[in-house]
Structure formats: structure tokens, C-alpha cells
Design a protein around this motif. Sequence first.
Motif, short mmCIF file in Angstrom:
data_model
loop_
_atom_site.label_atom_id
_atom_site.label_comp_id
_atom_site.label_asym_id
_atom_site.label_seq_id
_atom_site.Cartn_x
_atom_site.Cartn_y
_atom_site.Cartn_z
N SER A 437 0.84 -1.33 -0.06
CA SER A 437 0.15 0.03 0.14
C SER A 437 1.16 1.15 -0.02
N ARG A 438 2.16 1.14 0.16
CA ARG A 438 2.93 2.14 -0.29
C ARG A 438 4.02 2.21 -1.25
N PRO A 439 4.18 3.39 -1.94
CA PRO A 439 5.16 3.44 -3.32
C PRO A 439 6.39 2.48 -3.03
N LEU A 440 6.80 1.98 -3.96
CA LEU A 440 8.13 0.80 -3.89
C LEU A 440 9.13 1.80 -3.40
N HIS A 441 9.65 2.79 -4.13
CA HIS A 441 10.88 3.48 -3.74
C HIS A 441 10.95 4.23 -2.21
N LEU A 442 9.70 4.09 -1.53
CA LEU A 442 9.85 4.60 -0.15
C LEU A 442 10.33 3.56 0.66
N GLN A 443 10.62 2.03 0.43
CA GLN A 443 10.80 0.89 1.11
C GLN A 443 11.40 0.14 0.50
N GLY A 444 12.17 0.40 -0.65
CA GLY A 444 13.22 -0.36 -1.28
C GLY A 444 12.59 -1.69 -1.88
N GLY A 445 11.43 -1.39 -2.47
CA GLY A 445 10.79 -2.72 -3.07
C GLY A 445 11.05 -2.78 -4.44
N ALA A 446 11.09 -3.83 -5.12
CA ALA A 446 11.21 -3.90 -6.38
C ALA A 446 10.39 -4.91 -7.19
N ILE A 447 10.46 -4.91 -8.66
CA ILE A 447 9.89 -5.91 -9.24
C ILE A 447 11.27 -6.92 -9.78
N VAL A 448 10.68 -8.19 -9.56
CA VAL A 448 11.81 -9.17 -9.46
C VAL A 448 11.26 -10.07 -10.78
N GLU A 449 10.30 -10.28 -11.23
CA GLU A 449 9.93 -10.94 -12.45
C GLU A 449 8.69 -10.47 -13.12
#
Length: 736
Positions: A437-449
Amino acid sequence: MSQQEDIKLLRINYLRGPNTWTYRAVLEVWLDLGGLEDFPSNLLPGFNDRLVGLLPALLEHHCGVGERGGFLQRLHEGTWMGHVLEHVVIELLNLADMPTGFGQTRSTSRRGIYRMVFRARDEQVARTALAEGHHLLMAAINNQPYGPADVQATAQKIKAKVDDCYLGPSTASIVAAATDRRIPHIRLNDGNLVQLGYGASQRRIWTAETDLTSAIAEGIAHDKDLTKSLLATCGIPVPEGQIVNSAEEAWEAAEDIGLPVVVKPSDGNHGRGVSLDLKTREEVEAAFRVAQPHGSDVMVERFVRGHEHRLLVVGGRVVAAARGETATVTGDGTSTVVQLIDAQLNTDPRRGLEEDFPLSRIDTNVDEAIVLDLQRQGLSPDAVPAAGREVLIQRNGNVAIDCTDQVHPEVDYIVSLAARVVGLDIAGVDVVAQDISRPLHLQGGAIVEVNAGPGLLMHLKPAEGSPRPVGRAICDHLFPDTPDHTNNDGRIPIVGIAGSQGTHRVASLVAWLLHLSGRHTGLASRDGLFLDQRCVDPTDCSHWEAGQRLLINRAVQAAVFENGADTILRSGLAYDRCQVGVVTDLDGAADLAEFDITEDEQMFRVMRSQVDVVLPGGAAVLNAAHARVVDMEALCDGEVIFYSTDPKAAAVVAHCARGGRALYVRQDQVVLATGNTEAFLPGLGKLSAWRARRDLSEDALLAAVGAAWALGIPLNLIGAGMEAFESSEKTAGSAA
């Protein structure tokens, strides 16, 4: 009572299309009750109790009584074994999770011979259910050993056949959504390749891939390193990684990237061979050996902390999302890890081996990543953890918790962009994030596949949360709303012509007029199979198989079918619905003795099938000279157009008085009437002169003109086309 001989199954016939029983496919069985004709259910001592003891849910069958317990009422009053077999088969299908509510049994003109039918989505499943139901019924009749365990085994046998033969859950959900929208479908192989729609209006699906899915995009998605490179170029967050060729290289890459890392196949799927959160050289090198058998290359990439999420993108938008969670067991000091898994995880009713379970059974014998994670915890599958110790079994192994409503709009945008960058119309995008529910860049998230052909089960049957209508989303993607908001149902104009008198000539005329109107037209009749006036098969093609050839052909923009009574009785109609249905007569009973039809009056029930399938926006063209054909007017969902060589035919006069349309002959010309308004068919001229050059009856001419009129073909084109028909007939004949 003495032992009863088996009920004989004389003939088994699968009716694939609309038929005399129903719109849908059924299995028709001809039964010989033999001596049981003298023993209805109330005259067989103990039979009713034995049967209901084996199949207690028969209480739910309404039967003709129309209420719960209706069938049991019929049993106690006394009903014949053909009818009982029908309900036994239906109940076995219900127990095998292939529910069906339709069945009928009718006597024939021969004593003890019955026709029994039941709804059957797949022929092999239906035949298996029939054989098992027959066996159960005879055991109940003769009080032979057969108990609840046998019933359960029988249901499992039928269910296994369902699993073998029927569509997988992802494909089935799309087909079900298409059916809800009245879009027809044709199964093209024994697997999950399905055509939605007919002819030139069709789309094809293969599980969650469509004929809009680019082969190039699928190839890109299969190469995970290339996918990441393209995504990174477009500013989409992805974990940095490297392709490696040995365990030593894997460790070197891990040192370059920075621990912890992930090791996985570069082109694997379903999470096979993936190891997460690796922090030591031993773990990385062991993970390389786990990943290597599952892909052509092995990739080492930065470990992204968070939960794994699968977001489904259809037509450029996210339509569903699911989250994974870790799976753990707690030691008791006496049980091995394998025993704990079986006791604490595999007992979950949501886990199973079949693909319709939202969670898979955990098996350490086949999942090497689990064994590796156990080794990192100082354990093996046979180790006994101390009481109270929590043991990690799977990292993100249960991606089946719905979180669609929690997806942040920016995550939606990034994921949809990733699908577009790869080029997929339908994609399963794997995102690792601590909070979706939070933008990826704010939590170090990523698309892996980014995955082509994603499974839909996690969204259809999530382990937690609400199911999502992903099948409908894919169906709407393939058949979007048209600019004028008319129903985009994948259909082409279809004309069905039923009868025995000159129907092949009527079919040829209608196909010719459709051809002149600019449509690439297919024709299946006793004269052969024609594609745009070119004969491709000169044999009798007035049957189901030939009809399917037209409907599968992507070039066909309109199709005409000749349907004799034999076709309807033997296989059913080749199409589910049609725009125009023509009925010329009810003759031909003398040739249908094998179907227990001996009188013209019985033909009404056969030929009405053609009128029953007319679409609400279509029309039935009926011969007003036959009183029983006229009676079919009440059965039509669309408009009715009558034709007759006699302008004073009672049905024509009454129909026009109500404002209806009709055709008849006056002053040697074809008259088209709408209510009180009349017009001569332009361009055709005098019928006597036209017919002198052709061997064609006025009835056949009127039927063809009526069908073309119902199709909206301009009247001047109909007249000119009829005048030119002689040359077209020769062309078609020479092509044969």
C-alpha cells in the motif's frame, strides 16, 4: 425376488450441440430394461432404502415434482429404472464436483426401451459417470455388496476423469465468463486451447495467454536477465544481478552485489530452484546447485526484503493482487520436520496436489529450496526440532492471500508499465515489498519477475480474502465494448436451414447473397463444404464436424448451414445460436426409424431445435403453408418472418395484421410485406421467366429471400443476386 439381469445400454450418443433435448451438450443413452420393465422402484423389496443409503443427497433432487424430495417421492410411488439411472448418474457427477441439474428419460415405441439423457460438458467424463452409475444401480437392485466406501471410490474415479479431461481452473474461469456474456466457445484440443467466438470474430486463449500475447514478449519474459535490463532502462525498480556459470562465480557475484542475495534460475517458473536471503559462501554455492537444474542459466541478484506479491495485469491495468507469507512449524521435541510439516501444514484443507487447491502440499523430497533453508537452520528433513522451536519451511511460499484493494496507485502504475515494457497483454508481475500500500521507492521494493501465461488460481480461490473476477477481466479484454456500445459477443452472422425439401438449394442461395454483400461466407450442406463459393469438400457436409470447420476458420465472416433431421438427432447443431433460422417443412419421418420417429407429427420436436436457437435480435423464417411450422412462432426469441406462395394464407394475413413481416407471390413477382405496406422485390422480374432457367421451387426462393431480408441485405442486392444466381451456381459446381 430373483436376480435381475443388467440393464442393457443399447446405444450411447454424444450430442455436442443444441438438440431435441436442450441447448447444451448431452449424453443420450438408449436403454433396454429387460425384465425390470415389470419392476418399478416400489416393487423391488428394499431397493429404495438401499439406494438412498448409498446416495443420501438424492433427497435434494426435485425431479418433475419441482421441490426438494421430489425424486424420493417418485421412488416411493414407483418409477422405472431408466429414470432412476438418470438421477444416479447426476448425483455421481455432483459428488465428483461436476454438478449438473439436467436430465430426462422418455419411453419409446418399443416396450422396455427408453431414451435417457443428462447434461455432459465432456464426453469421456459422461461415459465414465454412466458406467459407474450403471454398476451402482445394478448393485442396489440386486442387493450386492456396495457401500459408502465404494461410492466414495466411484466419485473419485469420476473426479480423476474430470481432472484429466476438463479445462484447468484458469481456462475454465475465462470460458465461464465468456458464457456469462453469451460468447460461444470451441475447445480446440484436449488441453486448454480454446476458441472464444466464431469465424473472423474469434479470439483464442491457452490458459492465461491469448492470441494477442506476443511471442517476442513471451520470449523476453522467459529471459529474466533481459527483462530486468529492459525494466531498469525505463526506470522501473529491479534488483541488480548477474548471470553466473559456476558456484564459484555465484559467490563472486554475491560479493560484488552485496549480501544478502537471491540465487535462482534465469528462466525458471513457479518459484522452482529459488533460494532467498543467502548470507554465506556455503549458502550461495549450495543454492547455485539447487537452481542449476531448473533453468538454462543461474542468476544471482540483490535480496529485496519484504513479502512476495503477485499482481495480475490484464490489458494494461492491475486487476488482482495476492501476497505471500512464510510457512513455519513449531517443534514438539519428538516429531521430525517432515512429520511436523504433515501435521501442521499439509493438514490445511486448502493444500492439495491438484491445481484447483490454492495452496500446494509441501514435500521436502521434491523441493530442494526447503532442504537448503533447513540446512541453514542446522536441520534436515529427518531432524527433530526442540519443543517450542520455530522452524522456517518456506519463504513466501503461499502467494495466495488477496490484497487487491491495498495496492497503491503508484505501484499499480509501475507494475502496469512493466507489463507494457515487456509487451505482454496479460502478465503476472512479481513484486517484493514490505507494504504494497506504499510506493516501492519509499521502502526499497522492486519488481523481480514478469511472467507470461500467469496462473489465475490464487486470485480465483485465494487462501484468504475475496475471489477476484479475473476470468471476466480477460474476457472483457478480448471482447471490449464497441464504440456504439453494442454487445461484442464474438459472433458472425449464422443462418441455419432445417427441413427436407430443397434445403440445400435454399442454403446455396443464402450463401450466394451473403457473398455478394461483401462477406467471406462459408457453406456446409449436402452439396459439400464451400468457402466463398469455392468447394473445398464435395462430400455431404450437412453434419456437425463440417460445421465446426467453418466456425473455426478465421476467414469466415458469415456461415450458412443445412440441417436435416438426421443431423439434429445424431449430433446436434454445429452452433449454439444463430441470427436466422429457416424451417421449410416437417417431412422426412419415414427415414428416421432408428431414432424411433415414425410420424410427421414427431418432427415438430426435432425441427423446433432450429427455431429455439435464434438469437433475440435475429429472426425465424417459417413456411406459412405448414400449420405445425407456423406453431413454431411462439418458440422464437427473435422476430418471425412468414413466407408462402399464397398471399391469402391465414398465417400470413394474421401476421401482417399484427405489423409483422411476410413474403408471398403476387402477379408473378415476390412481394415483401411489412404490416400493410407491400413492395415487389426489385431487380428480379417475373418469377415464371426466372424459374424457367432454373430448377428451383418458389418455396425455396421465398425462403432464401426471407433469410436475406432478415439479415438486412439491401433488397436491390437480393433481387440482382437472385437474377445472377445461375452463373454463381455453375462456378460453385466447377470448383467442386
